[in-house]
Design a protein around this motif. Sequence first.
Motif, PDB file in Angstrom:
ATOM      1  N   MET A 145      37.147 -13.311  31.067  1.00 29.63           N
ATOM      2  CA  MET A 145      35.694 -13.165  31.008  1.00 29.63           C
ATOM      3  C   MET A 145      35.399 -11.690  30.781  1.00 29.63           C
ATOM      4  O   MET A 145      35.816 -10.831  31.578  1.00 29.63           O
ATOM      5  N   ILE A 146      34.722 -11.399  29.680  1.00 26.91           N
ATOM      6  CA  ILE A 146      34.399 -10.022  29.309  1.00 26.91           C
ATOM      7  C   ILE A 146      32.889  -9.903  29.200  1.00 26.91           C
ATOM      8  O   ILE A 146      32.219 -10.804  28.675  1.00 26.91           O
ATOM      9  N   HIS A 147      32.355  -8.796  29.696  1.00 22.89           N
ATOM     10  CA  HIS A 147      30.921  -8.554  29.584  1.00 22.89           C
ATOM     11  C   HIS A 147      30.716  -7.117  29.135  1.00 22.89           C
ATOM     12  O   HIS A 147      31.434  -6.217  29.587  1.00 22.89           O
ATOM     13  N   GLU A 148      29.742  -6.885  28.247  1.00 23.60           N
ATOM     14  CA  GLU A 148      29.558  -5.529  27.703  1.00 23.60           C
ATOM     15  C   GLU A 148      28.082  -5.231  27.496  1.00 23.60           C
ATOM     16  O   GLU A 148      27.324  -6.076  27.016  1.00 23.60           O
ATOM     17  N   GLU A 149      27.701  -4.003  27.868  1.00 23.86           N
ATOM     18  CA  GLU A 149      26.355  -3.488  27.634  1.00 23.86           C
ATOM     19  C   GLU A 149      26.457  -2.057  27.132  1.00 23.86           C
ATOM     20  O   GLU A 149      27.512  -1.416  27.255  1.00 23.86           O
ATOM     21  N   ASN A 150      25.372  -1.534  26.577  1.00 24.17           N
ATOM     22  CA  ASN A 150      25.328  -0.169  26.052  1.00 24.17           C
ATOM     23  C   ASN A 150      24.334   0.667  26.844  1.00 24.17           C
ATOM     24  O   ASN A 150      23.221   0.206  27.134  1.00 24.17           O
ATOM     25  N   ILE A 151      24.727   1.885  27.207  1.00 23.31           N
ATOM     26  CA  ILE A 151      23.881   2.769  28.002  1.00 23.31           C
ATOM     27  C   ILE A 151      23.931   4.177  27.433  1.00 23.31           C
ATOM     28  O   ILE A 151      24.802   4.519  26.632  1.00 23.31           O
ATOM     29  N   VAL A 152      22.977   5.001  27.852  1.00 16.53           N
ATOM     30  CA  VAL A 152      23.008   6.429  27.535  1.00 16.53           C
ATOM     31  C   VAL A 152      22.895   7.203  28.843  1.00 16.53           C
ATOM     32  O   VAL A 152      22.132   6.825  29.740  1.00 16.53           O
ATOM     33  N   ILE A 153      23.682   8.261  28.957  1.00 20.04           N
ATOM     34  CA  ILE A 153      23.631   9.124  30.143  1.00 20.04           C
ATOM     35  C   ILE A 153      22.402  10.025  30.025  1.00 20.04           C
ATOM     36  O   ILE A 153      22.189  10.663  28.982  1.00 20.04           O
ATOM     37  N   THR A 154      21.600  10.068  31.083  1.00 23.70           N
ATOM     38  CA  THR A 154      20.392  10.888  31.099  1.00 23.70           C
ATOM     39  C   THR A 154      20.584  12.057  32.062  1.00 23.70           C
ATOM     40  O   THR A 154      21.654  12.223  32.654  1.00 23.70           O
ATOM     41  N   GLU A 155      19.552  12.841  32.242  1.00 27.28           N
ATOM     42  CA  GLU A 155      19.647  14.008  33.117  1.00 27.28           C
ATOM     43  C   GLU A 155      19.900  13.629  34.571  1.00 27.28           C
ATOM     44  O   GLU A 155      20.515  14.379  35.326  1.00 27.28           O
ATOM     45  N   ASP A 156      19.417  12.452  34.966  1.00 24.75           N
ATOM     46  CA  ASP A 156      19.533  12.076  36.383  1.00 24.75           C
ATOM     47  C   ASP A 156      20.157  10.708  36.598  1.00 24.75           C
ATOM     48  O   ASP A 156      20.006  10.114  37.664  1.00 24.75           O
ATOM     49  N   GLY A 157      20.865  10.186  35.597  1.00 23.06           N
ATOM     50  CA  GLY A 157      21.501   8.887  35.766  1.00 23.06           C
ATOM     51  C   GLY A 157      21.856   8.276  34.424  1.00 23.06           C
ATOM     52  O   GLY A 157      22.523   8.911  33.608  1.00 23.06           O
ATOM     53  N   ALA A 158      21.396   7.059  34.200  1.00 21.64           N
ATOM     54  CA  ALA A 158      21.676   6.385  32.934  1.00 21.64           C
ATOM     55  C   ALA A 158      20.514   5.479  32.588  1.00 21.64           C
ATOM     56  O   ALA A 158      19.674   5.154  33.434  1.00 21.64           O
ATOM     57  N   GLU A 159      20.466   5.066  31.320  1.00 21.13           N
ATOM     58  CA  GLU A 159      19.412   4.173  30.828  1.00 21.13           C
ATOM     59  C   GLU A 159      20.067   3.079  29.988  1.00 21.13           C
ATOM     60  O   GLU A 159      20.993   3.355  29.217  1.00 21.13           O
ATOM     61  N   TRP A 160      19.595   1.862  30.151  1.00 20.32           N
ATOM     62  CA  TRP A 160      20.098   0.764  29.338  1.00 20.32           C
ATOM     63  C   TRP A 160      19.597   0.922  27.906  1.00 20.32           C
ATOM     64  O   TRP A 160      18.412   1.173  27.683  1.00 20.32           O
ATOM     65  N   LEU A 161      20.475   0.758  26.922  1.00 22.90           N
ATOM     66  CA  LEU A 161      20.076   0.698  25.518  1.00 22.90           C
ATOM     67  C   LEU A 161      20.050  -0.751  25.042  1.00 22.90           C
ATOM     68  O   LEU A 161      19.199  -1.133  24.246  1.00 22.90           O
ATOM     69  N   SER A 162      20.996  -1.554  25.484  1.00 17.95           N
ATOM     70  CA  SER A 162      20.952  -2.993  25.249  1.00 17.95           C
ATOM     71  C   SER A 162      20.128  -3.633  26.358  1.00 17.95           C
ATOM     72  O   SER A 162      20.106  -3.143  27.489  1.00 17.95           O
ATOM     73  N   GLN A 163      19.418  -4.697  26.022  1.00 15.20           N
ATOM     74  CA  GLN A 163      18.698  -5.455  27.045  1.00 15.20           C
ATOM     75  C   GLN A 163      19.706  -6.297  27.796  1.00 15.20           C
ATOM     76  O   GLN A 163      20.464  -7.050  27.191  1.00 15.20           O
ATOM     77  N   ARG A 164      19.729  -6.189  29.095  1.00 10.58           N
ATOM     78  CA  ARG A 164      20.773  -6.828  29.889  1.00 10.58           C
ATOM     79  C   ARG A 164      20.814  -8.340  29.683  1.00 10.58           C
ATOM     80  O   ARG A 164      19.795  -9.005  29.486  1.00 10.58           O
ATOM     81  N   ALA A 165      22.027  -8.862  29.758  1.00 11.20           N
ATOM     82  CA  ALA A 165      22.221 -10.309  29.677  1.00 11.20           C
ATOM     83  C   ALA A 165      21.680 -10.975  30.941  1.00 11.20           C
ATOM     84  O   ALA A 165      21.347 -10.320  31.932  1.00 11.20           O
ATOM     85  N   GLU A 166      21.613 -12.299  30.902  1.00 11.19           N
ATOM     86  CA  GLU A 166      21.202 -13.063  32.079  1.00 11.19           C
ATOM     87  C   GLU A 166      22.228 -12.884  33.196  1.00 11.19           C
ATOM     88  O   GLU A 166      23.431 -12.796  32.939  1.00 11.19           O
ATOM     89  N   PRO A 167      21.778 -12.845  34.461  1.00 10.77           N
ATOM     90  CA  PRO A 167      22.714 -12.661  35.580  1.00 10.77           C
ATOM     91  C   PRO A 167      23.588 -13.879  35.854  1.00 10.77           C
ATOM     92  O   PRO A 167      24.601 -13.761  36.542  1.00 10.77           O
ATOM     93  N   GLU A 168      23.213 -15.029  35.330  1.00 14.02           N
ATOM     94  CA  GLU A 168      24.019 -16.231  35.467  1.00 14.02           C
ATOM     95  C   GLU A 168      24.445 -16.707  34.088  1.00 14.02           C
ATOM     96  O   GLU A 168      23.731 -16.505  33.098  1.00 14.02           O
ATOM     97  N   LEU A 169      25.627 -17.303  33.995  1.00 13.97           N
ATOM     98  CA  LEU A 169      26.133 -17.799  32.727  1.00 13.97           C
ATOM     99  C   LEU A 169      25.147 -18.805  32.127  1.00 13.97           C
ATOM    100  O   LEU A 169      24.793 -19.801  32.760  1.00 13.97           O
ATOM    101  N   VAL A 170      24.723 -18.554  30.913  1.00 14.20           N
ATOM    102  CA  VAL A 170      23.790 -19.448  30.233  1.00 14.20           C
ATOM    103  C   VAL A 170      24.541 -20.700  29.767  1.00 14.20           C
ATOM    104  O   VAL A 170      25.586 -20.610  29.116  1.00 14.20           O
ATOM    105  N   VAL A 171      24.009 -21.862  30.094  1.00 17.36           N
ATOM    106  CA  VAL A 171      24.585 -23.129  29.656  1.00 17.36           C
ATOM    107  C   VAL A 171      23.686 -23.731  28.586  1.00 17.36           C
ATOM    108  O   VAL A 171      22.493 -23.961  28.814  1.00 17.36           O
ATOM    109  N   ILE A 172      24.247 -23.940  27.397  1.00 17.67           N
ATOM    110  CA  ILE A 172      23.513 -24.499  26.266  1.00 17.67           C
ATOM    111  C   ILE A 172      23.739 -26.010  26.248  1.00 17.67           C
ATOM    112  O   ILE A 172      24.875 -26.482  26.265  1.00 17.67           O
ATOM    113  N   ASN A 173      22.646 -26.750  26.212  1.00 14.22           N
ATOM    114  CA  ASN A 173      22.740 -28.202  26.237  1.00 14.22           C
ATOM    115  C   ASN A 173      22.266 -28.843  24.939  1.00 14.22           C
ATOM    116  O   ASN A 173      21.889 -30.020  24.909  1.00 14.22           O
ATOM    117  N   ASN A 174      22.249 -28.063  23.851  1.00 14.64           N
ATOM    118  CA  ASN A 174      21.776 -28.592  22.561  1.00 14.64           C
ATOM    119  C   ASN A 174      22.730 -29.659  22.030  1.00 14.64           C
ATOM    120  O   ASN A 174      23.925 -29.571  22.187  1.00 14.64           O
TER     121      ASN A 174
END
Length: 389
Positions: A360-389
């Motif tokens: 299981m691999i998960h990846e997001e993109n961030i940028v280091i700021t003066e006082d921490g970090a900022e998300w560049l990608s919009q975070r994925a859902e906290p729970e595994l998405v189940v597709i029922n199509n």
Amino acid sequence: MSNYLHRGFETSELASRTARAQKIMHEMKLDAMFFTTEPNVRYFTGFQTQFWQSPTRPWFVVVPAEGKPIAIVPEIGASGMAQTWVDDIRSWPAPQPEDDGISLVAGVLNALPSRYGRVGATLGIESYLRMPVNNYLALTSLVNKEFVDSSLAVHELRQIKSQAEIEKIREICRITNLGFDKIRDDARIGMTEREICKQFRIDMLQAGADECPYIIAGSGPDGYDSIIMGPTDRQIEAGDVLIIDTGAARDGYFSDFDRNWAFGHASEQTKAAYRAVYEATTKGFEAARPGATTTDLYYAMWRVLEANGALGNDVGRLGHGLGIQLTERPSNTATDNTVLKPGMVMTLEPGMVYAPGKSMIHEENIVITEDGAEWLSQRAEPELVVINN
């Protein structure tokens, strides 16, 4: 933000990059830096073309210790280079195997002031020379200066992104998120990995990506065992887990993140593995701040994976730099120890083997700021998405 969404860069941006390189040259006691690869040529000149796909012709840029870059390019590219901020452009009728620009490059380097008698070239880590080795050896014999490795210094130079670069990466991340969002509605049981990825590529291109050169997919019953292969013609079945990892580009800058889905249903073990990598990403983000190191990021994420029963990590690192290339230095490893600085764009990529043959691999993109970090990608859902199509 809109100020940074135009194509290319202002001359001031390119001049600033050159000035920063010249400061490094002074510290390294170099008379010039010598570049041959597309990312580095583009970084200092702004020259952008798809013609790099042809391996026939070499391209050269020399950044002297003082003054603007000098381009030594095939005649077919001289008019394109003339549209950049570069004034001094030398050309030859390439391809010309007996002397494919080598004497021109030697002439430029020999004519520069020889304060130190040293030229920097990208000879080392995560670098290569886009020219025949025999031609490089011939060049070193024609130039009355010593060639030394400057690859690490160039990596460090490019690691710190300007606001304009950051906004380009933010925009391609936004576009990539739009593509991922559509998969939940478009993907269905019975489709192949290839069909899903084809539509994903179309969606990103329609949303504004210039190209999507990296789209992989892996799937299998309740998990997958590889994140660098595919997509294949394997059909998605109920109970499968699918990962798609992509590197899309706009105006020469990349996104690089992935998403996971289950189809029909997923085991509790797989759902727990997803929660673990999601939480690891959270901890990596919290640790990402100026003065921390890539090794701090690694351990912040790895501790979560280990506590959740990780059997190992066959990726080798838990993220890396991102920008004008899909993957850049540094790497989030146990031994890298690169100090994080404002302006560095990084991926957080925790991955774990949670059962034999299942990752299981998960990846997001961030940028280091003066006082921490900022998300560049919009975070994925906290729970595994189940597709029922």
